[in-house]
Enzyme design. Structure first.
Site, PDB file in Angstrom:
ATOM      1  N   CYS A 165     123.379  89.275  95.633  1.00 45.31           N
ATOM      2  CA  CYS A 165     123.844  87.956  96.050  1.00 45.31           C
ATOM      3  C   CYS A 165     124.318  87.918  97.497  1.00 45.31           C
ATOM      4  O   CYS A 165     124.675  86.853  98.006  1.00 45.31           O
ATOM      5  CB  CYS A 165     124.949  87.469  95.121  1.00 45.31           C
ATOM      6  SG  CYS A 165     124.403  87.342  93.397  1.00 45.31           S
ATOM      7  N   HIS A 197     132.744  83.360  99.101  1.00 41.65           N
ATOM      8  CA  HIS A 197     131.687  83.623  98.125  1.00 41.65           C
ATOM      9  C   HIS A 197     131.938  82.734  96.912  1.00 41.65           C
ATOM     10  O   HIS A 197     131.010  82.131  96.392  1.00 41.65           O
ATOM     11  CB  HIS A 197     131.681  85.101  97.762  1.00 41.65           C
ATOM     12  CG  HIS A 197     130.485  85.532  96.976  1.00 41.65           C
ATOM     13  ND1 HIS A 197     129.194  85.337  97.416  1.00 41.65           N
ATOM     14  CD2 HIS A 197     130.372  86.145  95.771  1.00 41.65           C
ATOM     15  CE1 HIS A 197     128.340  85.815  96.523  1.00 41.65           C
ATOM     16  NE2 HIS A 197     129.037  86.305  95.513  1.00 41.65           N
ATOM     17  N   HIS A 251     125.266  78.890  92.171  1.00 42.74           N
ATOM     18  CA  HIS A 251     125.157  80.185  92.848  1.00 42.74           C
ATOM     19  C   HIS A 251     123.674  80.464  93.104  1.00 42.74           C
ATOM     20  O   HIS A 251     122.927  80.807  92.188  1.00 42.74           O
ATOM     21  CB  HIS A 251     125.773  81.267  91.964  1.00 42.74           C
ATOM     22  CG  HIS A 251     125.885  82.600  92.624  1.00 42.74           C
ATOM     23  ND1 HIS A 251     125.307  82.905  93.840  1.00 42.74           N
ATOM     24  CD2 HIS A 251     126.528  83.743  92.235  1.00 42.74           C
ATOM     25  CE1 HIS A 251     125.572  84.146  94.158  1.00 42.74           C
ATOM     26  NE2 HIS A 251     126.314  84.685  93.205  1.00 42.74           N
TER      27      HIS A 251
END
Length: 753
Positions: A211, A346, A385
């Site tokens: 990620c 994040h 996400h």
């Protein structure tokens, strides 16, 4: 800590993206500024049937317990634009196809379209964040399971003829293997295909840091530019894998939201939801960008990196490791974290992950080093996400925030997780977009930080800085269009209206990028010939969701019936009569967030607010305590979130005479300046109470600085008079004709008049 020799800043000169709810960069800014929630139920027509795979019980095998996510809109892709045979499409992964499209967007945005000579003559890199698994791998691999199917059918006693028919039917549901399948499913070819189709000679590669992949790619791109191994770089992240396989991967790790929503840093956070998207940036060395006259969105000052090292689990986040990346970034950038105004975290929405990240942030942004409040947020609250593209989404968001001088909101976090104790930190969660005010007297530019972390302990943080402190563009997000028609006779007006409608196809979709561009162009063309001197005038104000063809039909009926209308269609006939007057309000007209859109969109309004901030501070009765949350004028006008202080306290601070008069003056002056942009000027002006000052300004009796200084002095003295404790002040209202009032004054106070 390692010592850096900083000799290169990197300019972001172009951007392109496709994210949930966003077909391009302008649509993405619209989503960010307006706070649009693009998280939606899984669209079965383009992804996977929810009824086959959903079960609220997380323990059920081969099922997922999350039913929503962020999914990109349907995109029109023309392979001939990139010289691709149409029959190759089925053998080419979506990431490779849409990667081409977004690279084209980003290069055109930077001023270097596909055939620009620089692309082939200079060393141009393509370094992208792409994870190992691509969408096309799953169905092509599944097609090879036919021996298992055949064995199961044999065991069930199915005849050879039926078995063959069933297996062929199953295989037909998957794309067939062909010559182009192997390169079409490779992640590295996402970058390679861009280099091939755009004739780029620099490095082409992909980076997989889970990620954090897109920030890993950006890090490599920045290093190559700094080392002068290339002249320009295309970087970012690509992740089009949001199928049931990827949802199963995340579901079985237990990180998906049980309520199918993403609420970063919220007390209701219970996991993340998956998104998909593509975001790319075009980078150059800052000196080269300036020399070429490129438009510069923002400047990359540093990229911090770290690995967690040995921790309890390879996929568990670690605060100490993240802190290393944060401190590395600001050390490399030679920037004090105290000067940062926005951190794009994040922020996945998992309680454990958010707590670990917030712990790391507090270790870097301490109250001792950070005197003012810092907005913290996560775009995942809007689009989910996006995995390998998550860092790119965060960098584009922060870059647009710096460019437009606006702090975007984070959704669903009005009530922060109490375990984080955000109100005791230097951070706050901004839940409504607001102008990002710096003032004109400060030498510190606006700055932002962006984080991305990946499984395996990969940590990255990027430090961004605005390139210009003054805003010089209109931050128009395309959400509203105005079509204007005028003519000397009705028949010509109707003809022009019909021509406008006929140029637009009848099929309307607000997500069709090409159609929205056509609508924008046609509206702009219509306004070029509009004039108030014409006897017949028609305006149509269209939001993005409005069908302009249907509005044009309604407008035609209004013309025929001679109805004037009250919006969104306005029709008037006959010569324009009368004169224009501006009436300015007095104290008591203020309210929280007034003028927010005006200041956020128009540069002249932003300049007024910057000046007002300086003058308000200069006239403060005592030095402003830097430890006081939100001490400035802008923070009185744009009310802080409730978790920072009570709403009643925030509104009272705006009602205070000093702040009220200055804020009304700033909004009034901003309106005057914006109307001047459109050549709307008053024939006469008047004002009630404090409004007399902006009325005098609009009449040409004083300049901007004089008006705001008078507002500050007037507010200060009136506030001081009311704070003496002996006389709280009073106001007299008289209802009588002006001639009677003048007579009454002359009779009683002739010696004073």
């Amino acid at each position: 800590m390692k010592e850096y020799k900083k000799d290169t800043d990197i300019a972001i000169i172009g951007m392109g993206c496709i994210f949930p709810g966003s077909v391009n960069l302008k649509a993405f800014w619209h989503l960010l500024y307006q706070g649009v929630d693009a998280i939606e139920p899984v669209p079965a027509d383009t992804h996977w049937p929810i009824e086959d795979y959903f079960d609220a019980d997380p323990s059920r095998p081969d099922h997922v317990y999350c039913s929503r996510g962020g999914f990109i809109p349907k995109i029109n892709f023309d392979p001939t634009v990139f010289g691709m045979p149409p029959n190759n499409i089925s053998a080419t992964d979506t990431a490779q196809l849409l990667g081409l499209q977004v690279a084209k967007m980003a290069l055109e945005d930077a001023g270097y379209p596909k055939e620009h000579p620089l692309l082939s003559s200079a060393r141009v890199n393509v370094i992208l964040g792409v994870t190992g698994t691509q969408e096309l791998v799953i169905p092509l691999g599944a097609r090879l399971g036919y021996p298992i199917w055949e064995h199961a059918l044999d065991t069930a006693g199915i005849s050879p003829e039926q078995k063959d028919r069933i297996c062929r039917h199953i295989q037909s549901s998957y794309p067939a293997w062909q010559e182009n399948s192997f390169p079409g499913l490779l992640g590295n070819v996402v970058a390679g295909r861009i280099a091939n189709r755009f004739n780029l000679s620099g490095t082409n590669s992909v980076s997989d840091a889970a990620c954090a992949s897109s920030l890993s790619a950006l890090h490599s791109a920045v290093m190559e530019l700094s080392a002068r191994k290339c002249d320009m770089s295309i970087t970012g992240g690509v992740d089009c894998l949001n199928d049931i396989f990827m949802h199963m991967c995340f579901a079985k790790t237990g990180v998906l939201s049980h309520t199918s929503d993403a609420r970063p840093f919220s007390k209701d956070a219970d996991g993340t939801v998956l998104g998909e998207g593509i975001g790319m940036l075009v980078l150059k060395r800052l000196a080269d960008a300036r020399k070429s006259g490129d438009r510069i969105y923002a400047v990359i000052k540093g990229v911090g990196t770290s690995s967690d090292g040995k921790t309890s689990a390879v996929y568990a986040p670690d605060a100490a490791g993240q802190t290393k990346a944060l401190k590395d970034a600001y050390h490399q950038a030679e920037i004090d974290p105290a000067s940062v105004g926005l951190v794009e975290a994040h922020g996945t929405g998992t309680r454990v992950g958010d707590k670990v990240e917030f712990t790391a942030l507090n270790a870097c942004f301490t109250p001792e080093t950070t005197a003012c409040r810092i907005a913290i947020g996560s775009v995942k609250s809007m689009i989910g996400h996006t995995k390998a593209a998550a860092g790119a989404a965060g960098v584009i968001k922060a870059t647009l925030a710096l460019h437009h001088k606006v702090i975007p909101p984070t959704l669903k976090a009005q009530d922060p997780d109490p375990e984080l104790a955000i109100h005791q930190s230097v951070f706050y969660l901004n839940h409504r977009s607001k102008p990002w005010i710096a003032g004109t007297n400060t030498t510190t530019p606006r700055r932002a930080g962006v984080s991305a972390f990946g499984f395996g302990g990969s940590n990255y943080h990027v430090v961004l800085e605005e390139h210009a402190s003054e805003k010089n563009h209109v931050s128009w997000d395309g959400s509203v269009q105005i079509a204007a028609f005028s003519a000397h006779d009705v028949s010509t007006l109707v003809k022009d209206l019909d021509t406008f409608a006929n140029r637009l196809t009848p099929d309307f979709s607000p997500d069709d990028d090409e159609r929205q561009h056509l609508i924008s162009h046609q509206c702009a063309e219509s306004r070029k010939t509009f004039h108030t001197r014409d006897d017949f005038r028609l305006l149509m104000v269209m939001e993005k969701s409005d069908d302009p063809v249907a509005l044009a039909a309604t407008a035609r009926d209004m013309i025929e019936q001679k109805k004037s209308g009250a919006g969104p269609i306005y029709f008037e006939s006959g010569p324009v009569q009368g004169k224009l007057g501006f009436l300015f309000p007095g104290q008591g007209s203020q309210y929280p967030d007034m003028g927010k859109d005006l200041f956020s969109v128009f540069p002249e309004a932003m300049a007024v607010l910057d000046l007002a901030q300086d003058i308000f501070t200069a006239h403060s009765p005592n030095p402003v305590d830097p430890a006081t949350p939100f001490p400035d004028l802008a923070d009185r006008m744009f009310v802080p979130p409730l978790h920072c202080q009570e709403k009643s306290v925030s509104e009272a601070r705006l009602r205070h005479t000093r702040a009220a008069q200055m804020s009304i003056g700033a909004v009034s002056l901003a309106m005057i300046q914006v109307l001047k942009r459109f050549n709307v000027l008053p024939h006469m002006t008047c004002g009630h109470s404090f409004g007399e000052l902006p009325a005098l300004h609009a009449a040409g009796w004083m300049d901007d600085t004089t008006l705001l200084n008078l507002a500050a002095v007037r507010g200060k003295h009136m506030a001081d008079a009311g704070d003496t404790g002996t006389d709280s002040g009073s106001m007299l209202a008289v209802q009588a004709p002006l001639t009677d009032i003048e007579t009454w004054i002359n009779d009683r106070f002739s010696d004073l008049v």
